[in-house]
Design an enzyme around this catalytic site. Structure first.
Site, PDB file in Angstrom:
ATOM      1  CG  LEU A 417     -47.573   4.539  -7.037  1.00 34.99           C
ATOM      2  CD1 LEU A 417     -48.432   4.176  -6.068  1.00 34.99           C
ATOM      3  CD2 LEU A 417     -48.199   3.839  -8.406  1.00 34.99           C
ATOM      4  CD  GLN A 422     -46.003  16.188   3.323  1.00 35.34           C
ATOM      5  OE1 GLN A 422     -45.726  15.069   3.832  1.00 35.34           O
ATOM      6  NE2 GLN A 422     -46.934  16.980   3.350  1.00 35.34           N
ATOM      7  N   GLY A 423     -42.107  14.127  -0.775  1.00 36.63           N
ATOM      8  CA  GLY A 423     -41.326  12.764  -1.011  1.00 36.63           C
ATOM      9  C   GLY A 423     -41.754  12.172  -2.166  1.00 36.63           C
ATOM     10  CB  VAL A 425     -46.076   7.886  -3.476  1.00 38.50           C
ATOM     11  CG1 VAL A 425     -47.112   6.759  -3.132  1.00 38.50           C
ATOM     12  CG2 VAL A 425     -46.255   9.138  -2.446  1.00 38.50           C
ATOM     13  CE  LYS A 439     -46.040  11.094   2.268  1.00 40.32           C
ATOM     14  NZ  LYS A 439     -47.028  12.093   2.631  1.00 40.32           N
ATOM     15  CG  ASP A 524     -50.564  19.785   1.046  1.00 39.47           C
ATOM     16  OD1 ASP A 524     -50.967  20.749   0.220  1.00 39.47           O
ATOM     17  OD2 ASP A 524     -49.629  19.193   0.707  1.00 39.47           O
TER      18      ASP A 524
END
Ligand SMILES: *[C@@H]1O[C@H](CO)[C@@H](O)[C@H](O)[C@H]1NC(C)=O
Ligand SMILES: *[C@@H]1O[C@H](CO)[C@@H](O)[C@H](O)[C@H]1NC(C)=O
Ligand SMILES: *[C@@H]1O[C@H](CO)[C@@H](O)[C@H](O)[C@H]1NC(C)=O
Ligand SMILES: *[C@@H]1O[C@H](CO)[C@@H](O)[C@H](O)[C@H]1NC(C)=O
Ligand SMILES: *[C@@H]1O[C@H](CO)[C@@H](O)[C@H](O)[C@H]1NC(C)=O
Ligand SMILES: *[C@@H]1O[C@H](CO)[C@@H](O)[C@H](O)[C@H]1NC(C)=O
Ligand SMILES: *[C@@H]1O[C@H](CO)[C@@H](O)[C@H](O)[C@H]1NC(C)=O
Ligand SMILES: *[C@@H]1O[C@H](CO)[C@@H](O)[C@H](O)[C@H]1NC(C)=O
Ligand SMILES: *[C@@H]1O[C@H](CO)[C@@H](O)[C@H](O)[C@H]1NC(C)=O
Ligand SMILES: *[C@@H]1O[C@H](CO)[C@@H](O)[C@H](O)[C@H]1NC(C)=O
Ligand SMILES: *[C@@H]1O[C@H](CO)[C@@H](O)[C@H](O)[C@H]1NC(C)=O
Ligand SMILES: *[C@@H]1O[C@H](CO)[C@@H](O)[C@H](O)[C@H]1NC(C)=O
Length: 725
Positions: A417, A422-423, A425, A439, A524
């Protein structure tokens, strides 16, 4: 009367002691005389021999010699109907003048026995003649003549020269026989080498003629063995029927070869006395162990011999078979197919076992790895924190690695997605067909792991309609996975329109900062982290960088985290974190909403790359209408827009202290919204929702005594462990 009784008893005892009991000899019969074994039907006393025939009455003298009819020495008794005896040699001697110098001839009585055909009638001497006469109902005589007038040279051959030999044919009914010899004529010339003539019966093969010795003096030898035939009665087996004296077990009757009566013999494979029914009667021969050459087994391999009643088998051990041509045990042949099959099966089963073991080891290793990751990812800590006494309001489900893999179709690229700092999804479909967002942190970043755990802890405390809901997590992977509700209309970034979002987000952040018992700084805030559901309700997401701030700590020094463009410059420089950092970021988000521009855009002029600068310069130059999104201008009055821009500018002041609190911002924006009077603020926050925040309340109480605010968090969230672990 008394005397009669006594006589009866005496007769009974006499019979019992002397007569055969059940046709069998007494138990105390003499069985040996010298070297000779005495066997029934012969015996030496009453009750020990076959009573119907006195011929079976033998005598054993004091010199341990056994005699038949007092003068014939018995040397062997055979069951098959033979009696070996010794008889003397008849002779006639002469002097040198031809005159008789002593002679002797013997007559032997036979009883019911008869001379065997195995015997030979022998005459030894030169010019000798001898007669064998048998006496009975009819008299018979047979003779032999030897004529020679000089010493013969041939030894061992009884062919007429010094020795004559003839067969014996004796009818069974003769009762005696006689042997006698004499010179044929007056012959003085042979005196020197043959003074006597001799005549005797001997079993064939027992006499070997020695021309010199025997012609000179055979009287030194004197006795020769002779075979006599015997049988029971004068009836055949059929005539005697079951009245035969044969033993009861494994013994059988046969007609005597001599022409009268019958004899008994053990059945094949048995040995013993066939006339006895006791333990000395016919017994099974162990052909495998016997020393007898007659009965010994003929198995080529003695180890294969197996005795059985009445015989034996040559049986090979299991796995061997008897080769009938060589009579040897051979390994059972295995065809090539069998060998091949066996080898294949063996090989396959070994492979199977190995792969099974490998599979198990792999499984165990995988399980160990999962457990290791679980611990490494703070699973233990999380479980400890999530579980606890009391009621629960948060349902944090712990997913298995397996479940995650299947729901994301093996982390398929098509399921991605979005990819952020942070990575990644992924879109996941759970077994109950519900859609979730999963995630996954970047690999090899331990600080990210901490953020994941952090997000779990933070989100588990929050229950707000404008905050993305955390459904659970999976800690069994190398990096932990977080599972969220799926917001399918994209992010605010994708839908930059309508100031309604700003109100919602401001409310949410205000809630995080103040309404939640422990203030939460998102750290964030950016349009990309604000998701929109199908009703275009804003949902604040990505709490990975968030911090829970204990009540007594105004500011927290942390490693600077955030997204460039939204990052509070003061926080960036000092590293001191407080809620005003979120206010700054929110200000940027509002500006984005108003302008439809990106927070950082390198296509804008040098000074206006950053949106804050872009707007402030536009304000200074009084050309605000140029930068505001046309759609916003259409939907809102210019006054409202000015007010919103003012709020955004206040939020993005360089000094955090000068920035308004999030609650104030929310109130101002709400004020703007009320004037539009579309919805009621309270509608979005139903009263009961605050009551759901029990967990946060607990969090607050614990946080007061803690310096960090984490370790002592005791949420009452229930934890569900997904099946399959
Ligand atoms: C028994 O036999 C042995 C040898 O064959 C012999 O020396 C011995 O004299 C015999 N005994 C009798 C009683 O015949
Ligand atoms: C009698 O003769 C048989 C063979 O015919 C022999 O086996 C057995 O040993 C002999 N018995 C005696 C006592 O000489
Ligand atoms: C058996 O023979 C012996 C000697 O020849 C004789 O003394 C004895 O009476 C006989 N026994 C019978 C029962 O005839
Ligand atoms: C046979 O001869 C021996 C001596 O050589 C003698 O003792 C025995 O009595 C003789 N037998 C008969 C029946 O005369
Ligand atoms: C006659 O016989 C006796 C014994 O039987 C013997 O001693 C003797 O030498 C014999 N005489 C002759 C002339 O052979
Ligand atoms: C046998 O013959 C010899 C002479 O050849 C003679 O002297 C002798 O008397 C004869 N003997 C008999 C018993 O006739
Ligand atoms: C057989 O011989 C014996 C003795 O020489 C004699 O007494 C008997 O009468 C003879 N039997 C016949 C049938 O001639
Ligand atoms: C006598 O014995 C010899 C060998 O010893 C054999 O060849 C022959 O057939 C036998 N004769 C009889 C009548 O048993
Ligand atoms: C058989 O023997 C019995 C005596 O044991 C005798 O009376 C009978 O006559 C005999 N039969 C024959 C056919 O010899
Ligand atoms: C031998 O005798 C036994 C009894 O002792 C019996 O069971 C078995 O059947 C007999 N064997 C044969 C071959 O008759
Ligand atoms: C015995 O002899 C009779 C007559 O000779 C015969 O019929 C019978 O079959 C013989 N029995 C055996 C067992 O040989
Ligand atoms: C067979 O002979 C061996 C010695 O050669 C002996 O020890 C054993 O007792 C004998 N067995 C029988 C059953 O006679």
């Amino acid at each position: 009367m008394k005397v009669q009784r006594l006589i009866l008893v005496a007769v009974f005892f006499y019979l019992a002691c002397t007569e055969l009991v059940n046709g069998q000899p007494r138990k105390d019969c003499q069985t040996r005389c010298g070297n000779v074994t005495i066997e029934y039907p012969f015996g030496t006393s009453q009750g020990c021999y076959y009573a119907d025939d006195p011929s079976f009455n033998l005598t054993c003298n004091d010199k341990e010699k056994l005699f038949f009819r007092n003068n014939i020495e018995v040397i062997n008794i055979s069951h098959s109907g033979e009696l070996r005896v010794m008889t003397n040699t008849s002779y006639a001697c002469y002097d040198s003048q031809g005159n008789s110098n002593g002679s002797r001839y013997y007559t032997y009585r036979l009883g019911s026995l008869s001379l065997s055909h195995k015997n030979k009638f022998n005459v030894v001497g030169c010019n000798a003649v001898a007669l064998l006469s048998t006496f009975g109902p009819q008299n018979y005589s047979t003779g032999c003549l030897s004529a020679c007038n000089f010493p013969p040279v041939a030894n061992g051959d009884c062919n007429g020269a010094g020795c004559c030999r003839t067969d014996v044919s004796d009818p069974y009914d003769s009762y005696s026989f006689q042997t006698r010899s004499s010179r044929l004529q007056n012959m003085t010339s042979v005196y020197d080498f043959n003074p006597c003539t001799y005549a005797f019966l001997a079993e064939n093969g027992t006499f070997h003629f020695d021309a010199l010795e025997d012609l000179k003096n055979l009287r030194n030898v004197n006795e020769f063995p002779l075979v006599l035939d015997w049988s029971i009665g004068n009836q055949t087996c059929e005539q005697v029927g079951n009245r035969s004296i044969c033993g009861m077990f494994n013994s059988t009757c046969f007609n005597s070869t001599r022409g009268t009566g019958y004899n008994c013999k053990c059945l094949e494979g048995f040995e013993g006395n066939p006339y006895l029914s006791n333990e000395h009667g016919c017994q099974d021969i162990n052909e495998c162990t016997t020393n007898s050459t007659i009965h010994k087994h003929n198995c080529s391999d003695p180890s294969t011999c197996r005795d059985k009643v009445g015989g034996f088998d040559c049986k090979c051990q299991s796995g061997y078979r008897l080769d009938t041509t060589t009579m040897k045990c051979k390994h059972k042949d295995f065809g090539w197919a069998t060998i091949l099959l066996g080898t294949t099966i063996g090989f396959l089963s070994i492979l199977l076992i190995i792969s099974c073991v490998q599979q198990r080891m792999k499984h165990r290793k995988a399980a160990e790895l999962r457990q290791k990751f679980f611990e490494q990812n703070g699973g233990g800590m999380l479980v400890q924190r999530l579980s606890g006494p009391g009621t629960s309001n948060a349902n944090v489900k712990i997913f298995t690695e397996e479940g995650m893999k299947t729901s994301t179709n093996g982390y398929d690229k098509s399921r991605i997605l979005g990819q952020g700092g942070q990575g990644t999804v992924y879109k996941g479909i759970l077994p109950d067909n519900s859609i979730v967002a999963i995630k996954k942190a970047r690999l090899g970043d331990n600080s990210q792991v901490e953020q994941f755990i952090n997000e779990v802890l933070v989100l588990s405390q929050i229950n707000h309609r404008n905050v993305v809901k955390l459904l659970g997590c999976c800690l069994e992977t190398e990096v932990p996975l977080l599972v969220y509700e799926f917001i399918n209309s994209g992010t605010l970034f994708d839908h930059l329109h309508g100031s309604l979002f700003a109100v919602e987000i401001a409310g949410t952040l205000a809630y995080l900062h103040s309404s939640a018992s422990i203030p939460i700084i998102h750290r964030d805030v950016k349009t990309a982290n604000i998701l929109l559901d199908e009703n275009l309700t804003a949902k604040v997401a990505d709490f990975g960088a968030s911090r829970l701030i204990p009540m007594d700590k105004e500011q927290l020094t942390t490693m600077v985290q955030g997204t460039i463009g939204y990052l509070d410059p003061e926080y960036y420089h000092t590293g001191l974190l407080n809620e005003k950092s979120d206010v700054y970021s929110f200000g940027v988000v509002v500006m984005e909403l108003l302008t439809g521009q990106k927070a950082l855009c390198f296509e804008r002029p040098q000074q206006s790359k950053h949106l804050v600068n872009y707007i402030s310069s536009a304000m200074k130059e009084n050309r605000l209408h140029e930068v505001i999104d046309a759609k916003i201008i259409n939907e809102n009055s210019w006054k409202e827009i000015n007010e919103a821009v003012r709020v955004a500018m206040e939020c993005t002041r360089v000094t955090g202290e000068e920035r308004p609190l999030m609650t104030e911002v929310a109130a101002k924006l709400e004020g703007l919204r009320v004037t539009k009077a579309k919805h009621q603020w309270s509608d979005q926050y139903p009263g009961d929702e605050t009551e759901n925040l029990v967990g946060v309340g607990v969090l607050s109480a614990q946080g007061d005594t803690s310096s960090t605010g984490y370790d002592s968090i005791k949420n009452v969230a229930s934890m569900q462990v997904a099946a399959g672990r």
